[in-house]
Design a protein around this motif. Structure first.
Motif, short mmCIF file in Angstrom:
data_model
loop_
_atom_site.label_atom_id
_atom_site.label_comp_id
_atom_site.label_asym_id
_atom_site.label_seq_id
_atom_site.Cartn_x
_atom_site.Cartn_y
_atom_site.Cartn_z
N GLY A 128 0.81 -1.21 0.00
CA GLY A 128 0.00 0.00 0.00
C GLY A 128 0.84 1.26 0.00
N THR A 129 1.97 1.24 0.72
CA THR A 129 2.87 2.40 0.71
C THR A 129 3.45 2.63 -0.68
OG1 THR A 129 3.43 1.99 3.03
CG2 THR A 129 4.91 3.42 1.78
N VAL A 130 3.82 1.53 -1.35
CA VAL A 130 4.33 1.65 -2.72
C VAL A 130 3.24 2.22 -3.63
CG1 VAL A 130 5.21 0.36 -4.71
CG2 VAL A 130 5.99 -0.20 -2.39
N LEU A 131 2.01 1.74 -3.48
CA LEU A 131 0.91 2.25 -4.30
C LEU A 131 0.64 3.72 -4.02
CD1 LEU A 131 -1.59 -0.75 -3.99
CD2 LEU A 131 -0.34 -0.06 -6.04
N ALA A 132 0.74 4.13 -2.77
CA ALA A 132 0.51 5.54 -2.43
C ALA A 132 1.57 6.43 -3.08
CB ALA A 132 0.53 5.71 -0.92
N ILE A 133 2.82 5.99 -3.04
CA ILE A 133 3.90 6.77 -3.67
C ILE A 133 3.71 6.82 -5.19
CG2 ILE A 133 6.39 6.87 -4.05
CD1 ILE A 133 6.74 5.60 -1.29
N MET A 134 3.27 5.70 -5.77
CA MET A 134 3.01 5.68 -7.21
C MET A 134 1.87 6.63 -7.58
SD MET A 134 3.41 1.59 -8.00
CE MET A 134 2.79 1.76 -9.67
N ARG A 135 0.83 6.66 -6.77
CA ARG A 135 -0.30 7.54 -7.07
C ARG A 135 0.10 9.01 -6.98
NH1 ARG A 135 -6.30 7.25 -5.68
NH2 ARG A 135 -6.07 8.77 -7.31
N LEU A 136 1.04 9.33 -6.11
CA LEU A 136 1.50 10.72 -5.98
C LEU A 136 2.60 11.06 -6.97
CD1 LEU A 136 1.62 10.96 -2.07
CD2 LEU A 136 -0.12 11.88 -3.61
N SER A 137 3.04 10.07 -7.76
CA SER A 137 4.09 10.32 -8.72
C SER A 137 3.59 11.19 -9.86
CB SER A 137 4.62 8.98 -9.28
OG SER A 137 5.53 9.20 -10.33
N ARG A 138 4.51 11.97 -10.44
CA ARG A 138 4.18 12.80 -11.60
C ARG A 138 4.22 12.00 -12.89
NH1 ARG A 138 7.49 18.46 -10.31
NH2 ARG A 138 6.44 18.90 -8.32
N ASN A 139 4.69 10.76 -12.80
CA ASN A 139 4.68 9.90 -13.98
C ASN A 139 3.26 9.39 -14.22
OD1 ASN A 139 4.87 7.51 -15.67
ND2 ASN A 139 7.08 7.64 -15.37
N PRO A 140 2.64 9.70 -15.35
CA PRO A 140 1.24 9.30 -15.55
C PRO A 140 1.04 7.78 -15.59
CG PRO A 140 2.18 10.21 -17.57
CD PRO A 140 3.16 10.47 -16.48
N LEU A 141 2.04 7.03 -16.07
CA LEU A 141 1.90 5.57 -16.12
C LEU A 141 1.87 4.99 -14.71
CD1 LEU A 141 1.79 2.93 -17.68
CD2 LEU A 141 4.29 2.92 -17.73
N LEU A 142 2.79 5.40 -13.84
CA LEU A 142 2.82 4.90 -12.46
C LEU A 142 1.53 5.28 -11.73
CD1 LEU A 142 6.50 5.69 -11.41
CD2 LEU A 142 5.55 3.52 -12.19
N SER A 143 1.11 6.52 -11.90
CA SER A 143 -0.10 6.97 -11.21
C SER A 143 -1.33 6.22 -11.71
CB SER A 143 -0.27 8.47 -11.43
OG SER A 143 -1.44 8.94 -10.81
N SER A 144 -1.41 5.97 -13.02
CA SER A 144 -2.57 5.27 -13.58
C SER A 144 -2.61 3.81 -13.15
CB SER A 144 -2.54 5.37 -15.11
OG SER A 144 -2.57 6.72 -15.53
N VAL A 145 -1.45 3.15 -13.13
CA VAL A 145 -1.41 1.75 -12.71
C VAL A 145 -1.84 1.62 -11.26
CG1 VAL A 145 0.13 -0.19 -12.25
CG2 VAL A 145 0.30 1.04 -14.41
N ALA A 146 -1.34 2.50 -10.38
CA ALA A 146 -1.73 2.44 -8.97
C ALA A 146 -3.22 2.71 -8.82
CB ALA A 146 -0.92 3.47 -8.17
N TRP A 147 -3.74 3.68 -9.55
CA TRP A 147 -5.18 3.97 -9.47
C TRP A 147 -6.00 2.77 -9.95
CZ3 TRP A 147 -9.17 4.06 -12.99
CH2 TRP A 147 -10.36 4.65 -12.55
N GLY A 148 -5.57 2.13 -11.04
CA GLY A 148 -6.31 0.98 -11.54
C GLY A 148 -6.28 -0.19 -10.57
N TYR A 149 -5.13 -0.43 -9.94
CA TYR A 149 -5.03 -1.51 -8.96
C TYR A 149 -6.01 -1.27 -7.81
CZ TYR A 149 -3.08 -4.58 -5.38
OH TYR A 149 -2.94 -5.53 -4.39
N ILE A 150 -5.99 -0.05 -7.28
CA ILE A 150 -6.85 0.26 -6.14
C ILE A 150 -8.32 0.14 -6.52
CG2 ILE A 150 -7.55 2.13 -4.59
CD1 ILE A 150 -4.62 3.05 -4.62
N ALA A 151 -8.67 0.65 -7.69
CA ALA A 151 -10.07 0.56 -8.13
C ALA A 151 -10.50 -0.88 -8.32
CB ALA A 151 -10.25 1.36 -9.42
N LEU A 152 -9.61 -1.72 -8.88
CA LEU A 152 -9.97 -3.12 -9.14
C LEU A 152 -10.15 -3.90 -7.85
CD1 LEU A 152 -10.29 -5.51 -11.13
CD2 LEU A 152 -7.80 -5.81 -10.99
#
Length: 302
Positions: free
Chosen positions: A102-126
């Motif tokens: 979850g900490t890794v996902l939180a850092i990815m969601r706050l990342s300015r990289n759109p791919l990392l942020s989108s993947v983390a958002w999709g994982y959480i939503a799924l």
């Protein structure tokens, strides 16, 4: 030459003379009486709650259908104690792996990289959309999809492979399901805690040349814990109760074990009470621990 005149202050008795001064021999003014505000509604509500509590206690004590003797007999039975220990192990592994991911996902969601942020958002939503029991059944029956899992170069040759049934047993499937499901919620908890820290803290740390990892673990996270701990405590308590879902895989956790016992002796209510008492005890200890952790991270804050 005339000497300058000096005014001598009047005696205290003369200073008190005046329109508001007490007259000799007269009674002092009465002291105002303080009258406390009455709250009859509070006493009525307290009395009603007290009566309800007394009725509930009487129903628990006097009704022989509760089988308190059987409850005492099985409360500390070896099989029940082993089930309680297994429940705590599942909870501990689910929380540790869940918060790490979850900490890794939180850092990815706050990342300015759109791919990392989108993947983390999709994982959480799924994983927040699929019920936990379905996730557990999916991991438990993964061998129906992939009979063997290979390890090697991505899109290249495999170095070795292993059977899915050997790699993912019932306990592993339960830990995977609980951890991956919990990571989706833990990611949002950690992200909210990180966002609660003043951005000026990050800017000041960056201006001082502090490395990013030290900024996160020494400056940002200690402050974010004030917001993370209360919600994380609720998630841990929820996971203790959520482990009862793994009974579908016939794992000997607390709820499954009491089911096994009452299916043999027919004392359903008594064995359900045994499980209830243990769940209450575990969650109460966790609530006390959460209180002290919150107080630790609230130091220096009003």
């Amino acid at each position: 030459m005339s000497r300058p005149s000096v005014e001598v202050p009047a005696p205290r008795s003369e200073l008190l003379d005046g329109p508001g001064a007490p007259v000799d021999g007269a009674a002092p003014p009465p002291v105002p009486k303080v009258v406390t505000t009455k709250h009859p509604g509070r006493w009525v509500a307290a009395a009603a709650v007290g009566v309800l509590l007394a009725m509930a206690a009487s129903a628990l004590i006097t009704n022989p259908a509760w089988d308190w003797g059987v409850v005492g007999e099985y409360l500390f039975a070896p099989s029940v104690l082993r089930a309680v220990l297994f429940t705590l192990q599942l909870t501990g592994m689910g929380i540790v792996f869940g918060f790490l991911l979850g900490t890794v996902l939180a850092i990815m969601r706050l990342s300015r990289n759109p791919l990392l942020s989108s993947v983390a958002w999709g994982y959480i939503a799924l994983f927040r959309s699929i019920p936990l029991i379905l996730q557990l059944l999916f991991w438990y029956n993964l061998a129906l999809l992939y009979q063997r899992i290979s390890f090697g170069v991505p899109f290249g040759p495999a170095f070795f492979d292993i059977g899915t049934m050997e790699l993912i047993g019932p306990v592993t499937a339960a830990v995977l399901g609980l951890s991956l499901h919990q990571a989706a919620y833990c990611g949002e908890i950690v992200r909210a805690g990180l966002l609660s820290v003043d951005p000026g803290q990050r800017e000041a740390a960056a201006a001082l040349g502090i490395p990013w990892a030290r900024q996160l673990f020494r400056i940002i996270l200690p402050q974010a814990m004030r917001s993370i701990v209360p919600t994380a405590g609720n998630e841990i308590i929820g996971l203790v109760k959520g482990t009862s879902v793994v009974y579908i895989m016939a794992l000997p956790e607390l709820f499954y074990q009491v089911q096994v016992i009452y299916s043999r002796n027919g004392r359903v209510i008594a064995l359900l009470l045994v499980a209830t008492i243990w769940y209450l005890a575990i969650t109460s200890v966790l609530s006390v621990a959460q209180h002290y952790v919150e107080r630790h991270y609230a130091k220096g804050r009003a």
